[in-house]
Design a protein around this motif. Structure first.
Motif, PDB file in Angstrom:
ATOM      1  N   THR A  47       0.774  -1.271   0.036  1.00 29.25           N
ATOM      2  CA  THR A  47       0.061   0.134   0.087  1.00 29.25           C
ATOM      3  C   THR A  47       0.941   1.183   0.077  1.00 29.25           C
ATOM      4  OG1 THR A  47      -1.763  -1.033   1.285  1.00 29.25           O
ATOM      5  CG2 THR A  47      -1.777   1.138   1.156  1.00 29.25           C
ATOM      6  N   ALA A  50       2.385   1.496  -3.316  1.00 29.45           N
ATOM      7  CA  ALA A  50       1.775   2.093  -4.495  1.00 29.45           C
ATOM      8  C   ALA A  50       1.204   3.493  -4.106  1.00 29.45           C
ATOM      9  CB  ALA A  50       0.343   1.429  -4.272  1.00 29.45           C
ATOM     10  N   LEU A  51       1.115   4.149  -2.912  1.00 27.83           N
ATOM     11  CA  LEU A  51       0.932   5.626  -2.753  1.00 27.83           C
ATOM     12  C   LEU A  51       2.153   6.419  -3.356  1.00 27.83           C
ATOM     13  CD1 LEU A  51      -0.719   5.456   0.805  1.00 27.83           C
ATOM     14  CD2 LEU A  51      -1.881   6.257  -1.279  1.00 27.83           C
ATOM     15  N   ALA A  53       4.332   5.299  -5.521  1.00 23.10           N
ATOM     16  CA  ALA A  53       4.452   5.413  -6.953  1.00 23.10           C
ATOM     17  C   ALA A  53       3.265   6.358  -7.503  1.00 23.10           C
ATOM     18  CB  ALA A  53       4.156   4.030  -7.342  1.00 23.10           C
ATOM     19  N   SER A  54       2.149   6.589  -6.711  1.00 20.01           N
ATOM     20  CA  SER A  54       1.016   7.277  -7.337  1.00 20.01           C
ATOM     21  C   SER A  54       1.354   8.759  -7.340  1.00 20.01           C
ATOM     22  CB  SER A  54      -0.161   7.128  -6.706  1.00 20.01           C
ATOM     23  OG  SER A  54      -1.152   7.982  -7.107  1.00 20.01           O
ATOM     24  N   LEU A  55       1.931   9.198  -6.189  1.00 19.63           N
ATOM     25  CA  LEU A  55       2.185  10.691  -5.839  1.00 19.63           C
ATOM     26  C   LEU A  55       3.517  11.153  -6.636  1.00 19.63           C
ATOM     27  CD1 LEU A  55       1.790  10.621  -1.904  1.00 19.63           C
ATOM     28  CD2 LEU A  55       0.445  11.686  -3.591  1.00 19.63           C
ATOM     29  N   THR A  56       4.540  10.169  -6.943  1.00 17.47           N
ATOM     30  CA  THR A  56       5.546  10.809  -7.449  1.00 17.47           C
ATOM     31  C   THR A  56       5.344  10.522  -9.183  1.00 17.47           C
ATOM     32  OG1 THR A  56       6.578   8.581  -7.754  1.00 17.47           O
ATOM     33  CG2 THR A  56       7.458   9.853  -5.872  1.00 17.47           C
ATOM     34  N   GLU A  57       4.444   9.708  -9.565  1.00 22.36           N
ATOM     35  CA  GLU A  57       4.071   9.696 -10.921  1.00 22.36           C
ATOM     36  C   GLU A  57       3.398  11.150 -11.112  1.00 22.36           C
ATOM     37  OE1 GLU A  57       0.511   7.441 -13.164  1.00 22.36           O
ATOM     38  OE2 GLU A  57       2.164   6.065 -12.464  1.00 22.36           O
ATOM     39  N   LYS A  58       2.367  11.463 -10.462  1.00 25.66           N
ATOM     40  CA  LYS A  58       1.614  12.762 -10.596  1.00 25.66           C
ATOM     41  C   LYS A  58       2.739  13.659 -10.477  1.00 25.66           C
ATOM     42  CE  LYS A  58      -2.716  11.085  -9.017  1.00 25.66           C
ATOM     43  NZ  LYS A  58      -3.917  10.984  -7.872  1.00 25.66           N
TER      44      LYS A  58
END
Length: 62
Positions: A47, A50-51, A53-58
């Motif tokens: 989890t 995933a958070l 990855a999501s934040l750095t991708e954005k």
């Protein structure tokens, strides 16, 4: 608090300030707690990963 410490260069005091004026020791305790949980629970680690990855991708798409 864990993600704020992990993904920013803000001090513990600054992070605590953004969480309702929490003390730096509260931020450190929260970070260490999540870090230990990640070591022992693969679901929590997944989890958190995933958070992150999501934040750095954005952030990269901005």
């Amino acid at each position: 608090m864990y993600l704020a410490r992990d993904l920013t260069n803000h001090s513990l005091e600054e992070i605590g300030g953004h969480f309702g004026g929490r003390d730096h020791s509260t931020v450190l305790h929260a970070y260490r707690t999540i870090d230990k949980l990640c070591d022992h629970d693969h679901n929590i680690r997944a989890t958190v990963d995933a958070l992150v990855a999501s934040l750095t991708e954005k952030q990269m798409s901005i």
